[in-house]
Motif scaffolding. Structure first.
Motif, PDB file in Angstrom:
ATOM      1  N   ARG A   7      -2.786  -0.881  -5.592  1.00  0.00           N
ATOM      2  CA  ARG A   7      -3.972  -0.861  -4.738  1.00  0.00           C
ATOM      3  C   ARG A   7      -4.681  -2.206  -4.823  1.00  0.00           C
ATOM      4  N   LYS A  28      -6.293   8.532   1.145  1.00  0.00           N
ATOM      5  CA  LYS A  28      -5.299   7.495   0.862  1.00  0.00           C
ATOM      6  C   LYS A  28      -4.267   7.401   1.977  1.00  0.00           C
ATOM      7  N   TRP A  35     -11.952   1.947   3.134  1.00  0.00           N
ATOM      8  CA  TRP A  35     -11.447   2.369   1.823  1.00  0.00           C
ATOM      9  C   TRP A  35     -12.147   3.603   1.299  1.00  0.00           C
ATOM     10  N   HIS A  73      -5.756   5.865   5.077  1.00  0.00           N
ATOM     11  CA  HIS A  73      -5.884   4.419   5.034  1.00  0.00           C
ATOM     12  C   HIS A  73      -4.533   3.736   5.174  1.00  0.00           C
ATOM     13  N   GLU A  93       0.832  -1.200   0.000  1.00  0.00           N
ATOM     14  CA  GLU A  93       0.000   0.000   0.000  1.00  0.00           C
ATOM     15  C   GLU A  93       0.873   1.260   0.000  1.00  0.00           C
ATOM     16  N   LYS A 114      -5.421  -4.858  -1.828  1.00  0.00           N
ATOM     17  CA  LYS A 114      -6.744  -5.387  -1.479  1.00  0.00           C
ATOM     18  C   LYS A 114      -6.804  -6.903  -1.613  1.00  0.00           C
ATOM     19  N   HIS A 144     -16.848  -4.196   0.110  1.00  0.00           N
ATOM     20  CA  HIS A 144     -16.197  -4.077   1.417  1.00  0.00           C
ATOM     21  C   HIS A 144     -17.055  -4.585   2.553  1.00  0.00           C
TER      22      HIS A 144
END
Lengths: 536, 387
Positions: free
Chosen positions: A49, A123, A118, A126, A37, A53, B385
């Motif tokens: 990204r 950004k 998210w 996170h 990340e 994930k 999510h």
């Protein structure tokens, strides 16, 4: 039929080893995901990204079982090891509680935001959350190993006759216990290697199947470089642990090396052989001269004691222990009041009090033990030599082979344009289970090698258990086996399903995300996030 | 280290007794609504989407909330080792059931959404129900048993022993008073879960939660009142005989204990503690009214107040007892004789003072990020999510 002590040990071994199927991957994958990340935030390329994930999903499936089985660990000391909990809780409980305060709260609070945040966080926000999860996981390991390190090398504590337990005298000594520190880095690095081998293997499988190759290539690059550094750290800190063991746990060292008798310094290292406990000899042994002396003492002149000599020494310690025990009984008869004389008698031998407790297996009052019983108790201080000897060698061999594998892949990734021969990829897939084997063997050596003690030299395992019935233990043992097996099957099923499925919605998701976040997409070179990367 | 002498042993013991309460209350206030939501899940959601709304209101936070429980275990181990040793082994099979339920819960949260099959999801819904309802009930049963006294004793080596057959470690706990206490904790947490859903969900899910919560609140208040009357007339309390030494060594066998008092004696000795049960009743009453009126934030706060009142009333009533023994009252664990050493209590206090504010700060931040209702759109959106 197993007795209460054996059943309690079996249950602890089973639940702890099961817990440690999930922990190493959590430790390592949290860091790998955070690295990915970080690259994403720095370069803005959606592929990173997507990688974050994808590996994050697998991390989540694994993480949850680590947490769930950790609940058992936190309460099991009280449930099955109540005398242990009373006897050393004053020291051992502290790192466990601090683990909760400092580490577990951190990782568990932020792991929810990792998955759900998210769309709710910037950004950078996170990324911070992801790193906090990784840091929290690793801090957890630190405090757990401080607790475990104290069981191997009980420093910073002394026995209090009035409360019949060990009490802390220096928190500093407990935290900066050299055994604990070496063990922490060794264990955390082992977790990193596990995750690196996992990421490498899964990515290799994608490359073999010609799927998600962009994701797989980059993942291999990250995993192999990270894995190489970690594998070297595991072996180096393993050596440091070995050195610390030989300082503090001579019997464990002698058993691992199947050194029956003290050799003249520098001792030779037995590469392979068949140790036989009854005969007290190792058949078919192949020796490497000098090696053992160098590893164990880092000198050419210091001696490493052999098993027979240590047993002899322990006979003396048991006898001394009974003198301390005698003083303890008199203090108790005095209603806890210590005269100077009793105090002196006790303190002179209090270091050996635990050795007197070894006799409790054979006789209620250690003061009345016969010479045969003392000899028997001293013989008990030798752990199972054969399994230790081989578990250790297998672990070390695996450790060195991880360095080789990681070095190879890191080399191909760095200098050969991320091209890998098929046979190497297949090899990477096949070795996926091996770091788990190495990690479990490591714990086996550490814990089985400490027997017959729960706390080395302080409290015997046989005395540590709760006075439950065999029926209690059979019920919970059967419950754990069934329950844990079912969870394991479900976990593996989901893991495989999500690996087969691959990264989530490759293109469409990236595009939706682009639309939503267009204002934030400003890359350094002004070409936009979809400019081809050099490897493409 | 001499620093720890700054605070007296006696004071540290009282502080750690309070912190024990703080941890239990923290657990009930945070993970309590997770358990409450789990326990009413099959009833507040008729369709998969409705159930997912309910699950996703707690989805991002249950993991952090559960740490209150883990930390509670660790803190008892560190600050009250004899309590840790005696209680978890004495309640052995009950603890196993609680652990199994609590292990099931995280797995269910995480794995339910991972397959589309209806049977798979229904199965995990019942797992969430068990994971919420069973601990919620058994924690109350355990507290009820602590008030009644537990059949353990300590040998001269301070080794915990237990009277009675092995199955007593579970079935033996289900005594009538303890069951009523279990009903109180179960319905109280159900009410708390309803208050949470009423804040975080909308439409039929919130509607049904409010109806369930109203009934649960009334049951909790009634059960709590019954427990009070029962304690007044049907249950013997414990007391320390002779001088109370508050800074002596942690050896429970050094004090003499008699079982001839009433627990409610505490209310004439320390009249101010009446505030706890008052908080309990007022909090629940206001939460019930709030649920009926559809108020959201205030209802959750009243519910928290009620739970805080009920849990602290147990501790304040029993003080200084922590775990009384029925078979040999002298073995009973009290605040004055079952703590860790002076140094350990001090070190742990320093750690708590450093980290607890930090924990509260970042937990609050996480809740702020997640503020707002979970809608049908949230759980059905394609971002993938949600659970």
């Amino acid at each position: 039929m197993l007795d209460l002590v054996e059943l309690s040990r079996l249950q602890f071994a089973m639940t702890a080893m099961y817990h440690f199927l999930f922990v190493p991957l959590t430790l390592g994958l949290s860091v790998i995901v955070a690295i990915m990340e970080t690259v994403y935030v720095m370069t803005n390329r959606p592929i990173w990204r997507q990688m974050t994930k994808f590996w994050g999903t697998l991390f989540g499936i694994n993480f949850v079982l680590g947490v769930a089985t950790g609940i058992t660990m936190e309460f099991q000391f009280g449930m099955n090891w109540s005398y242990y909990s009373h006897y050393v809780g004053d020291i051992f409980g502290a790192p466990l509680a601090i683990e909760g305060l400092m580490a577990f709260f951190l990782e568990a609070t932020f792991v929810g935001l990792f998955f759900f945040g998210w769309d709710k966080l910037s950004k950078q926000g996170h990324l911070m959350v992801t790193w906090l999860v990784a840091i929290g996981s690793n801090f957890s390991a630190l405090w757990i190993l401080i607790a475990n390190g104290w069981m191997q090398n009980p420093v910073g504590a002394e026995f209090n006759p009035q409360t019949m337990r060990m009490e802390m005298t220096s928190f500093f000594d407990v935290v900066f216990n050299p055994v604990a520190q070496a063990k922490f880095v060794h264990t955390a690095s082992a977790g990193y290697v596990t995750a690196a081998v996992f990421v490498l293997g899964v990515s290799a499988w994608y490359m073999l199947k010609q799927r998600h190759c962009e994701l797989a290539r980059r993942s291999i690059a990250v995993a192999s470089v990270f894995g190489l550094a970690s594998a070297m750290s595991v072996v180096m800190l393993g050596d440091e642990s070995g050195y610390d063991i030989s300082e503090n746990q001579k019997m464990k060292m002698a058993a691992i090396e199947a050194m029956w008798d003290t050799q003249e310094a520098p001792a030779s290292f037995t590469l392979v052989g068949l140790p036989n406990r009854e005969a007290r000899e190792t058949k078919w042994a192949i020796h490497v001269p000098w090696a053992m002396g160098l590893i164990g003492t880092r000198s050419l002149t210091e001696e490493i004691p052999g098993i027979n000599q240590l047993v002899e020494e322990n006979v003396g310690r048991i006898k001394n222990g009974t003198i301390a025990y005698d003083a303890l009984m008199q203090i108790r008869a005095n209603k806890g009041v210590m005269t100077d004389e009793l105090k002196a008698q006790f303190e002179e031998h209090s270091d050996d009090l635990g050795y007197a407790f070894l006799l409790k297996r054979y006789i209620d009052d250690p003061r009345e033990a016969t010479p045969e019983q003392i000899q028997q108790a001293a013989d008990d201080t030798v752990p199972g030599v054969f399994p230790l000897f081989w578990a250790f060698r297998l672990m070390v061999a695996l450790g060195f082979s991880f360095i080789a594998v990681m070095a190879y892949f890191a080399y191909r990734a760095s200098f050969k344009g991320m091209q890998f021969p098929r046979v190497a990829l297949w090899f990477a897939v096949i070795i996926i289970p091996t770091p788990w084997i190495a990690a479990e063997l490591g714990w086996f050596v550490a814990e089985f090698g400490r027997q017959p003690w729960t706390v080395d030299g302080i409290l015997p395992t046989a005395l540590s258990v709760s006075h439950l019935s065999v029926a209690d233990l059979l019920i919970t043992l059967a419950g754990f086996v069934t329950f844990y097996s079912a969870l394991f099957i479900i976990e593996m099923g989901l893991m495989l399903k999500y690996i087969r499925k691959g990264p989530y919605m490759d293109v469409a998701e990236t595009e939706t995300w682009m639309e939503r976040h267009e204002h934030r997409l400003r890359t350094h070179d002004g070409k936009g996030p979809f400019a081809p990367t050099p490897a493409e | 280290m001499i620093l720890h002498e700054l605070l007296s042993f006696e004071l540290l013991r009282v502080i750690w007794w309070l912190l024990l309460g703080v941890l239990l209350i923290g657990f009930a206030l945070t993970d309590g609504f997770d358990m409450g939501v789990g326990a009413m899940l099959p009833f507040v959601g008729k369709t998969d989407v409705e159930r997912r709304i309910a699950i996703n209101t707690i989805g991002p936070v249950w993991e952090g909330n559960q740490v209150w429980f883990i930390l509670g275990g660790g803190a008892i181990f560190a600050a009250w080792p004899p309590l840790y040793a005696v209680s978890f082994s004495g309640f052995y099979l009950a603890m196993f059931v609680i652990l199994a339920a609590l292990i099931l819960r995280p797995v269910a949260f995480k794995y339910r959404s991972k397959r589309d099959s209806q049977a798979w999801r229904n199965g995990w819904d019942w797992a969430l129900f068990i994971g919420g309802a069973v601990p919620a009930l058994l924690f109350g049963v355990a507290v009820g048993n602590v008030l009644l006294g537990v059949p353990f004793y300590l040998t001269d080596d301070l080794m915990p022993m237990y009277d009675g057959a092995f199955y007593m470690k579970f079935l033996g706990l289900l005594r009538p008073f303890a069951i009523v206490a279990g009903v109180v904790s179960f319905s109280m947490l159900l009410m708390h879960g309803a208050a949470w859903l009423s804040l975080k969900a909308e439409g039929p899910v919130a509607e049904r939660a409010r109806r369930i919560g109203t009934v649960a609140g009334i049951v909790a208040a009634a059960g709590y009142a019954i427990c009070g009357v029962w304690l007044a007339f049907g249950i013997e309390g414990f007391r320390i005989v002779g001088d109370v030494v508050t800074d002596g060594p942690s050896n429970p066998l050094m004090s003499e204990v008699a079982r001839d008092a009433s627990w409610l004696q505490a209310y004439s000795d320390r009249p101010w503690i009446i505030i706890a049960p008052i908080m309990g009743f007022v909090g629940i009453a206001m939460a019930v009214l709030g649920l009926r009126a559809g108020r959201e934030v205030s209802t959750l706060l009243w519910s928290k107040l009620g739970i805080t009142g009920i849990i602290s009333s147990v501790g304040l009533t029993m003080f200084p007892f922590i775990l009384p023994s029925t078979v040999k009252p002298d073995s009973s664990l009290t605040v004055w004789d079952s703590s860790s050493s002076h140094l350990t209590l001090f070190v742990m206090l320093v750690m708590t003072v450093i980290f607890m504010p930090l924990i509260l700060f970042y937990t609050a931040w996480v809740y702020k990020v997640l503020w707002g209702k979970v809608t049908e759109e949230d759980v059905t959106s394609e971002s993938g999510h949600a659970y």
